[in-house]
Design a protein around this motif. Structure first.
Motif, PDB file in Angstrom:
ATOM      1  N   VAL A 261       0.836  -1.205   0.000  1.00 55.65           N
ATOM      2  CA  VAL A 261       0.000   0.000   0.000  1.00 55.65           C
ATOM      3  C   VAL A 261       0.872   1.255   0.000  1.00 55.65           C
ATOM      4  O   VAL A 261       0.621   2.204  -0.753  1.00 55.65           O
ATOM      5  N   LEU A 262       1.915   1.258   0.824  1.00 52.95           N
ATOM      6  CA  LEU A 262       2.798   2.424   0.881  1.00 52.95           C
ATOM      7  C   LEU A 262       3.519   2.641  -0.445  1.00 52.95           C
ATOM      8  O   LEU A 262       3.704   3.785  -0.885  1.00 52.95           O
ATOM      9  N   MET A 263       3.932   1.558  -1.088  1.00 51.04           N
ATOM     10  CA  MET A 263       4.581   1.695  -2.397  1.00 51.04           C
ATOM     11  C   MET A 263       3.622   2.294  -3.417  1.00 51.04           C
ATOM     12  O   MET A 263       4.012   3.139  -4.234  1.00 51.04           O
ATOM     13  N   ASP A 264       2.366   1.883  -3.375  1.00 53.29           N
ATOM     14  CA  ASP A 264       1.366   2.461  -4.274  1.00 53.29           C
ATOM     15  C   ASP A 264       1.187   3.951  -4.021  1.00 53.29           C
ATOM     16  O   ASP A 264       1.075   4.749  -4.959  1.00 53.29           O
ATOM     17  N   LEU A 265       1.156   4.342  -2.736  1.00 50.07           N
ATOM     18  CA  LEU A 265       0.969   5.748  -2.401  1.00 50.07           C
ATOM     19  C   LEU A 265       2.166   6.584  -2.856  1.00 50.07           C
ATOM     20  O   LEU A 265       2.002   7.712  -3.334  1.00 50.07           O
ATOM     21  N   VAL A 266       3.368   6.040  -2.718  1.00 48.26           N
ATOM     22  CA  VAL A 266       4.562   6.742  -3.192  1.00 48.26           C
ATOM     23  C   VAL A 266       4.479   6.946  -4.698  1.00 48.26           C
ATOM     24  O   VAL A 266       4.791   8.030  -5.223  1.00 48.26           O
ATOM     25  N   ALA A 267       4.038   5.914  -5.413  1.00 49.24           N
ATOM     26  CA  ALA A 267       3.911   6.024  -6.871  1.00 49.24           C
ATOM     27  C   ALA A 267       2.882   7.075  -7.268  1.00 49.24           C
ATOM     28  O   ALA A 267       2.991   7.689  -8.339  1.00 49.24           O
TER      29      ALA A 267
END
Length: 357
Positions: A261-267
């Motif tokens: 989820v955090l990786m998606d938000l960073v993207a």
């Protein structure tokens, strides 16, 4: 003033516009439903009908106010058990109609998500933040963009942590709620022992979702196999051993989606620094520690998040959270009509304001 009656607790509270709790009344029904092994709707609604006037009166008395001092009345509109939601809704709207007070219907999980805006003062979570909402009826990770804007970024595909813990509580003969399970887990003095014939849990390999049905099925099959084989009752030490294994397994699975989820938000160029953990299961001390460790790890190239937990009494159902979640609408003059009805299947993503003066 606020009311919460979505399940088996009759709750009323008075909270000021600057987020001070003047009263917080919770009348529980645990003894009523113990014989049924869960919430029995007919008995629940009858108890709410008995308790709602008492809770309302106590909330005003403990706040040192009269109804003339109340500027707005909030109530849980949904989701929840329809017959139970109806008692809180009718109580709030009847009082509001008689005294010409505006009303606001609130999403139950919105209340859990926003409670930390009060309890984490003077350093509350900053929008946008993540909210892990875990209860008997819900298991979701939500991106909270504003007080009325939510995006579900991870959800359960089947059952919830809260329901698994409730069912294990019944299987072990400890009651019917996860709170009773934790009470046994934290107070029993026996040495934990895992039965030799108990196999390890399998973990579903999901990225942005959960599946807890396997955890429940694993425990249920084991308990039924023991009974079918005529094995002796579990000792307290064996009960503790099984609870410990389940807590480890669900704790690991619960925190698994964080990194993705955090990786998606960073993207998406969305930076979050805060995680709020709310809902009845958020009062579980073992799961709190597991969640906090996962959230504070450096993941997706970001520093660990600040973790916010409301006090245990404000994690389980209460009317303070309903008051907090309604406050932005009262302050903007965005009220509901007295014909507003409960919504048992209301999505938290549908909380956006529909009318702004």
């Amino acid at each position: 003033m606020a009311f919460e009656t979505s399940a088996d607790d009759t709750c009323a509270a008075v909270v000021t516009s600057d987020m001070k709790i003047l009263s917080n009344v919770v009348i529980k029904q645990t003894e009523i439903h113990a014989q049924f092994g869960g919430i029995q709707p007919t008995n629940a609604v009858l108890a709410h009908q008995r308790n709602a006037p008492v809770a309302a009166k106590r909330a005003l008395v403990e706040a040192g106010l009269t109804i003339k001092d109340i500027d707005g009345i909030a109530f849980t509109k949904g989701p929840g058990m329809g017959v139970c939601l109806g008692v809180g809704s009718q109580t709030a709207k009847a009082i509001a109609a008689i005294h010409d007070i505006p009303v606001v219907g609130v999403h139950h999980m919105q209340g859990h998500a926003l409670t930390a805006l009060l309890t984490s003062q003077p350093n509350p979570p900053q929008f946008p933040f993540l909210a892990l909402l875990v209860s008997g009826g819900h298991n979701m990770l939500v991106l909270v963009k504003a007080a009325d804007e939510f995006e579900i970024v991870a959800n359960t595909l089947d059952t919830t942590v809260g329901r698994v813990l409730d069912k294990l509580t019944r299987e072990l003969g400890l009651g019917y709620t996860g709170q009773q399970l934790e009470q046994f887990y934290t107070t029993c003095k026996a040495t934990p022992v895992v039965p030799e014939d108990f196999g390890p849990f399998g973990q579903p390999m999901l990225k942005r979702a959960w599946s807890f049905s396997a955890h429940h099925s694993h425990m249920e099959r084991y308990m039924h196999k023991r009974q079918a084989n005529g094995q002796p009752d579990l000792t307290d030490g064996e009960r503790l051993g099984l609870i410990d294994r389940l807590m480890q397994a669900v704790g690991e699975h619960l925190t698994r989606p964080f990194r993705d989820v955090l990786m998606d938000l960073v993207a998406r160029n969305i930076k979050v620094n805060d995680l709020v953990v709310g809902g009845g299961v958020a009062s579980n001390l073992y799961l709190r520690r597991r969640i906090e460790q996962a959230a504070r790890d450096r993941t997706a190239g970001q520093p660990g998040m600040r973790v916010h937990y409301p006090p245990p009494a404000l994690c389980t159902d209460n009317a303070v959270m309903i008051a907090v979640a309604s406050m932005h609408r009262f302050l903007k003059g965005d009220f509901d009509d007295l014909s507003c009805a409960p919504n048992t299947k209301w999505s938290i993503e549908d909380c956006k304001l529909t009318r702004v003066p």
